[in-house]
Motif scaffolding. Structure first.
Motif, PDB file in Angstrom:
ATOM      1  N   ALA A 163      30.912  29.644  49.492  1.00  0.00           N
ATOM      2  CA  ALA A 163      31.544  29.972  48.213  1.00  0.00           C
ATOM      3  C   ALA A 163      33.063  29.811  48.252  1.00  0.00           C
ATOM      4  O   ALA A 163      33.674  29.377  47.258  1.00  0.00           O
ATOM      5  CB  ALA A 163      31.188  31.402  47.811  1.00  0.00           C
ATOM      6  N   GLU A 164      33.678  30.150  49.368  1.00  0.00           N
ATOM      7  CA  GLU A 164      35.132  30.073  49.443  1.00  0.00           C
ATOM      8  C   GLU A 164      35.630  28.642  49.249  1.00  0.00           C
ATOM      9  O   GLU A 164      36.692  28.417  48.670  1.00  0.00           O
ATOM     10  CB  GLU A 164      35.619  30.616  50.798  1.00  0.00           C
ATOM     11  N   ARG A 165      34.854  27.658  49.720  1.00  0.00           N
ATOM     12  CA  ARG A 165      35.260  26.256  49.585  1.00  0.00           C
ATOM     13  C   ARG A 165      34.779  25.650  48.273  1.00  0.00           C
ATOM     14  O   ARG A 165      35.307  24.626  47.841  1.00  0.00           O
ATOM     15  CB  ARG A 165      34.709  25.426  50.752  1.00  0.00           C
ATOM     16  N   LEU A 170      31.114  26.667  41.920  1.00  0.00           N
ATOM     17  CA  LEU A 170      30.177  27.774  41.760  1.00  0.00           C
ATOM     18  C   LEU A 170      30.383  28.470  40.423  1.00  0.00           C
ATOM     19  O   LEU A 170      29.414  28.720  39.693  1.00  0.00           O
ATOM     20  CB  LEU A 170      30.349  28.774  42.903  1.00  0.00           C
ATOM     21  N   ALA A 171      31.629  28.776  40.094  1.00  0.00           N
ATOM     22  CA  ALA A 171      31.917  29.461  38.828  1.00  0.00           C
ATOM     23  C   ALA A 171      31.508  28.600  37.638  1.00  0.00           C
ATOM     24  O   ALA A 171      30.919  29.092  36.666  1.00  0.00           O
ATOM     25  CB  ALA A 171      33.400  29.805  38.755  1.00  0.00           C
ATOM     26  N   ARG A 172      31.808  27.306  37.710  1.00  0.00           N
ATOM     27  CA  ARG A 172      31.471  26.415  36.593  1.00  0.00           C
ATOM     28  C   ARG A 172      29.965  26.264  36.413  1.00  0.00           C
ATOM     29  O   ARG A 172      29.449  26.307  35.294  1.00  0.00           O
ATOM     30  CB  ARG A 172      32.095  25.040  36.836  1.00  0.00           C
ATOM     31  N   THR A 173      29.234  26.088  37.520  1.00  0.00           N
ATOM     32  CA  THR A 173      27.791  25.882  37.419  1.00  0.00           C
ATOM     33  C   THR A 173      27.068  27.157  36.990  1.00  0.00           C
ATOM     34  O   THR A 173      26.069  27.093  36.272  1.00  0.00           O
ATOM     35  CB  THR A 173      27.217  25.380  38.760  1.00  0.00           C
ATOM     36  N   LEU A 240      32.706  38.553  36.436  1.00  0.00           N
ATOM     37  CA  LEU A 240      33.478  39.178  37.507  1.00  0.00           C
ATOM     38  C   LEU A 240      33.996  38.129  38.482  1.00  0.00           C
ATOM     39  O   LEU A 240      35.146  38.202  38.947  1.00  0.00           O
ATOM     40  CB  LEU A 240      32.597  40.197  38.241  1.00  0.00           C
ATOM     41  N   LEU A 241      33.168  37.127  38.791  1.00  0.00           N
ATOM     42  CA  LEU A 241      33.590  36.056  39.682  1.00  0.00           C
ATOM     43  C   LEU A 241      34.726  35.257  39.066  1.00  0.00           C
ATOM     44  O   LEU A 241      35.681  34.886  39.752  1.00  0.00           O
ATOM     45  CB  LEU A 241      32.410  35.136  39.998  1.00  0.00           C
ATOM     46  N   GLU A 242      34.629  34.977  37.787  1.00  0.00           N
ATOM     47  CA  GLU A 242      35.673  34.209  37.113  1.00  0.00           C
ATOM     48  C   GLU A 242      37.001  34.972  37.125  1.00  0.00           C
ATOM     49  O   GLU A 242      38.068  34.400  37.379  1.00  0.00           O
ATOM     50  CB  GLU A 242      35.252  33.903  35.677  1.00  0.00           C
ATOM     51  N   GLN A 243      36.930  36.267  36.874  1.00  0.00           N
ATOM     52  CA  GLN A 243      38.153  37.082  36.925  1.00  0.00           C
ATOM     53  C   GLN A 243      38.733  37.114  38.335  1.00  0.00           C
ATOM     54  O   GLN A 243      39.937  36.998  38.538  1.00  0.00           O
ATOM     55  CB  GLN A 243      37.846  38.510  36.452  1.00  0.00           C
ATOM     56  N   ALA A 244      37.838  37.266  39.319  1.00  0.00           N
ATOM     57  CA  ALA A 244      38.285  37.326  40.703  1.00  0.00           C
ATOM     58  C   ALA A 244      38.896  35.995  41.144  1.00  0.00           C
ATOM     59  O   ALA A 244      39.844  35.959  41.933  1.00  0.00           O
ATOM     60  CB  ALA A 244      37.113  37.696  41.614  1.00  0.00           C
ATOM     61  N   ARG A 245      38.342  34.900  40.651  1.00  0.00           N
ATOM     62  CA  ARG A 245      38.872  33.578  41.013  1.00  0.00           C
ATOM     63  C   ARG A 245      40.302  33.408  40.503  1.00  0.00           C
ATOM     64  O   ARG A 245      41.138  32.794  41.170  1.00  0.00           O
ATOM     65  CB  ARG A 245      37.975  32.488  40.420  1.00  0.00           C
ATOM     66  N   GLN A 246      40.577  33.966  39.350  1.00  0.00           N
ATOM     67  CA  GLN A 246      41.914  33.849  38.785  1.00  0.00           C
ATOM     68  C   GLN A 246      42.930  34.714  39.528  1.00  0.00           C
ATOM     69  O   GLN A 246      44.102  34.359  39.634  1.00  0.00           O
ATOM     70  CB  GLN A 246      41.876  34.222  37.298  1.00  0.00           C
ATOM     71  N   THR A 247      42.466  35.844  40.054  1.00  0.00           N
ATOM     72  CA  THR A 247      43.368  36.733  40.783  1.00  0.00           C
ATOM     73  C   THR A 247      43.440  36.406  42.264  1.00  0.00           C
ATOM     74  O   THR A 247      44.345  36.865  42.962  1.00  0.00           O
ATOM     75  CB  THR A 247      42.912  38.199  40.625  1.00  0.00           C
ATOM     76  N   GLY A 248      42.458  35.625  42.766  1.00  0.00           N
ATOM     77  CA  GLY A 248      42.441  35.279  44.180  1.00  0.00           C
ATOM     78  C   GLY A 248      41.685  36.264  45.046  1.00  0.00           C
ATOM     79  O   GLY A 248      41.501  36.042  46.242  1.00  0.00           O
ATOM     80  N   GLU A 249      41.239  37.370  44.477  1.00  0.00           N
ATOM     81  CA  GLU A 249      40.476  38.381  45.223  1.00  0.00           C
ATOM     82  C   GLU A 249      38.994  38.241  44.867  1.00  0.00           C
ATOM     83  O   GLU A 249      38.463  38.975  44.043  1.00  0.00           O
ATOM     84  CB  GLU A 249      40.989  39.795  44.880  1.00  0.00           C
TER      85      GLU A 249
END
Length: 287
Positions: A163-165, A170-173, A240-249
């Motif tokens: 997931a990190e790479r 992942l978020a888009r799909t 939650l994943l989308e929000q986390a992706r934007q914050t980096g956490e």
């Protein structure tokens, strides 16, 4: 189901170069393995069926029974079509690098044909005339929708391993699967009800007195649990994943998705085991 569902996922979720094996998903290894495993299981199934119907165990005595089943029965015809479709899929996998989209289309179509042939081993084969045709069509749609769901779950599980790479993919799909997932749920639900009417009829009284009814009730309960997991992913974990992706956490969101996916895959495997068992039973059986 994995052969069909994984290849279909590559078509409706991934874009252009992402469909090349190894860029996002290792399509060549995964699809080749599933096709070959399907061939192996199909061969074993034919041997077991011939052994069960003939009662003989010596290979020289069993071989004529196998030939009779393959060349003189509807089950044998469907088995031959499945073998041909799986062989075509193995050839199509080799085209992934030079022509990834064409390769995935060929695998998806051949996987769909192979998956549809399983209907001849189900309750629809007992019907006759137009009822038989409509029952088969319902079975086809049910199998394809279920295969699409299982394949998507497997694809997301693979994406979550790295997931990190693959966080943006992942978020888009996950977001893009909303429409496909809704269609799958509707098709599975409607065709499931229609199949019940074909097999049992418009009644529920006394059904739980049979092993068939008890297993069917458990299957429906597990399917409801999968819907709960799907709703959790759609309305909580994906945002939650989308929000986390934007914050980096994103670690906590990814771990939550991983746990949810493991549970959903476990339930899906259990449902498939129940379906395999249900296919051998009659609603009237009482143990």
């Amino acid at each position: 189901m994995l052969l069909f569902g994984l290849a279909a996922f590559g078509l409706y979720s991934l874009r252009g170069p992402e469909r090349i094996s190894g860029v996002v998903v290792h399509f060549r290894a995964l699809l080749l393995a599933t096709a070959l495993f399907g061939l192996l299981l199909s061969a074993a199934a034919m041997l077991c069926m011939a052994w069960a119907m003939s009662g003989v165990t010596d290979w020289n005595e069993l071989l004529p029974h196998i030939e009779m089943m393959v060349f003189e029965t509807d089950v044998g015809l469907s088995w031959s079509v499945r073998i041909a479709a799986l062989l075509l899929a193995t050839i199509a996998v080799a085209l992934n690098r030079p022509a990834p989209t064409a390769s995935l289309w060929l695998v998806t179509l051949s996987g769909a044909v192979a998956l549809a042939t399983l209907a001849w081993a189900g309750h629809g084969a007992m019907d006759e005339g137009q009822r038989r045709n409509w029952h088969f069509i319902t079975d086809f749609m049910h199998l394809w929708a279920a295969g699409g769901w299982v394949g998507a779950l497997a694809a997301f599980a693979l994406l979550l391993r790295q997931a990190e790479r693959r966080l943006s993919v992942l978020a888009r799909t996950l977001t893009g699967f909303e429409t496909v997932g809704a269609v799958i749920v509707v098709v599975i639900s409607v065709t499931g009800v229609v199949n019940y009417l074909f097999i049992v009829g418009p009644r529920v009284d006394g059904l739980l007195d049979s092993t068939y009814g008890q297993l069917l009730a458990l299957k429906v309960a597990l399917f409801a649990a999968m819907l709960v997991f799907a709703a959790l992913n759609r309305f909580h974990l994906t945002p939650l994943l989308e929000q986390a992706r934007q914050t980096g956490e994103h670690r906590a969101a990814v771990n939550a998705l991983r746990r949810s996916m493991v549970l959903e895959l476990s339930v899906a495997v259990t449902i498939l085991a129940l379906v395999a068992w249900l296919g051998t039973l009659s609603p009237e059986m009482d143990y």
